[in-house]
Design a protein around this motif. Sequence first.
Motif, PDB file in Angstrom:
ATOM      1  N   THR A  79       0.822  -1.214   0.000  1.00 44.84           N
ATOM      2  CA  THR A  79       0.000   0.000   0.000  1.00 44.84           C
ATOM      3  C   THR A  79       0.855   1.264   0.000  1.00 44.84           C
ATOM      4  N   ARG A  80       2.133   1.132   0.327  1.00 43.52           N
ATOM      5  CA  ARG A  80       3.022   2.287   0.363  1.00 43.52           C
ATOM      6  C   ARG A  80       3.752   2.509  -0.965  1.00 43.52           C
ATOM      7  N   LEU A  81       3.486   1.645  -1.917  1.00 44.56           N
ATOM      8  CA  LEU A  81       4.153   1.737  -3.211  1.00 44.56           C
ATOM      9  C   LEU A  81       3.272   2.455  -4.232  1.00 44.56           C
ATOM     10  N   ALA A  82       3.920   3.089  -5.198  1.00 46.85           N
ATOM     11  CA  ALA A  82       3.197   3.778  -6.267  1.00 46.85           C
ATOM     12  C   ALA A  82       2.598   2.768  -7.242  1.00 46.85           C
ATOM     13  N   ARG A  83       1.484   3.137  -7.826  1.00 47.21           N
ATOM     14  CA  ARG A  83       0.895   2.330  -8.887  1.00 47.21           C
ATOM     15  C   ARG A  83       1.627   2.632 -10.193  1.00 47.21           C
ATOM     16  N   PRO A  84       1.944   1.598 -10.993  1.00 52.60           N
ATOM     17  CA  PRO A  84       2.613   1.850 -12.268  1.00 52.60           C
ATOM     18  C   PRO A  84       1.875   2.864 -13.145  1.00 52.60           C
ATOM     19  N   ALA A  85       0.553   2.822 -13.148  1.00 50.54           N
ATOM     20  CA  ALA A  85      -0.213   3.773 -13.967  1.00 50.54           C
ATOM     21  C   ALA A  85       0.036   5.210 -13.514  1.00 50.54           C
ATOM     22  N   ASP A  86       0.120   5.421 -12.194  1.00 47.66           N
ATOM     23  CA  ASP A  86       0.371   6.762 -11.680  1.00 47.66           C
ATOM     24  C   ASP A  86       1.783   7.232 -12.025  1.00 47.66           C
ATOM     25  N   GLU A  87       2.750   6.321 -11.908  1.00 46.52           N
ATOM     26  CA  GLU A  87       4.123   6.672 -12.245  1.00 46.52           C
ATOM     27  C   GLU A  87       4.276   6.942 -13.742  1.00 46.52           C
ATOM     28  N   ALA A  88       3.607   6.156 -14.566  1.00 44.29           N
ATOM     29  CA  ALA A  88       3.656   6.407 -16.006  1.00 44.29           C
ATOM     30  C   ALA A  88       3.156   7.804 -16.327  1.00 44.29           C
ATOM     31  N   ALA A  89       2.040   8.174 -15.713  1.00 43.67           N
ATOM     32  CA  ALA A  89       1.480   9.520 -15.952  1.00 43.67           C
ATOM     33  C   ALA A  89       2.443  10.603 -15.484  1.00 43.67           C
ATOM     34  N   ARG A  90       3.030  10.404 -14.307  1.00 47.12           N
ATOM     35  CA  ARG A  90       3.942  11.411 -13.765  1.00 47.12           C
ATOM     36  C   ARG A  90       5.194  11.570 -14.622  1.00 47.12           C
TER      37      ARG A  90
END
Length: 215
Positions: free
Chosen positions: A196-207
């Motif tokens: 739960t403390r890790l970023a979602r790949p989709a969120d990181e891709a967007a960023r």
Amino acid sequence: MTEQIALITGASRGLGFALAAALAPRFHIVAVARTTGALEELDDIIQAKGGSATLAPMDITKADAMAQLCRSVWDRWGGLALWAHTAIHAAPLTPASHLDAKDWQKSVSTNLDAMGHLVPYVAPLLGETGQALFFEDDHAGEKFFGHYGTTKSAQIALARSWAAETVNTGPRVHILAPKPMHTATRGRFHPGEDKTRLARPADEAARLLASLDLG
């Protein structure tokens, strides 16, 4: 080349999958990975967004196959606007004195040797205006990371050399630093971690994509 084409190597899962989905439908996606089922799942997502993809279930370590793919890209579209390289082999953690020969060879082949033909093949497709993306995950010198840390850091070293060489000529080569993500690769290295403390790949891709000028 009128249609924007993005090549994603390692598109079947994790950040590569997320980048391919995020880039569609703005780009036509050429998705490369060994897992056909995962590529088909990606294609469903891209089509649902109104985009399109060319699926290439191929092994990036096979130089002849990659040469054929790149020639096909040239013949069909005349080049690429973007290349994102996320393909990686994450061998199990082990002491340096217990390195497994098969895992070592697969790590070298996937994480480093493939760069020796991918960069020369893809660079002409990107030309002066295209962009190449590589993703840092620095474990060089960490205990038990002999397989992965050594080969991944060598991959990024080559990408940095290419970036330095093309500052004035293009293509633009970026080395990006994703936040720790909930992916299979990280799960192999940190199996008991609080996901739960890790970023979602989709969120990181967007960023990460938002930090770039994609024209």
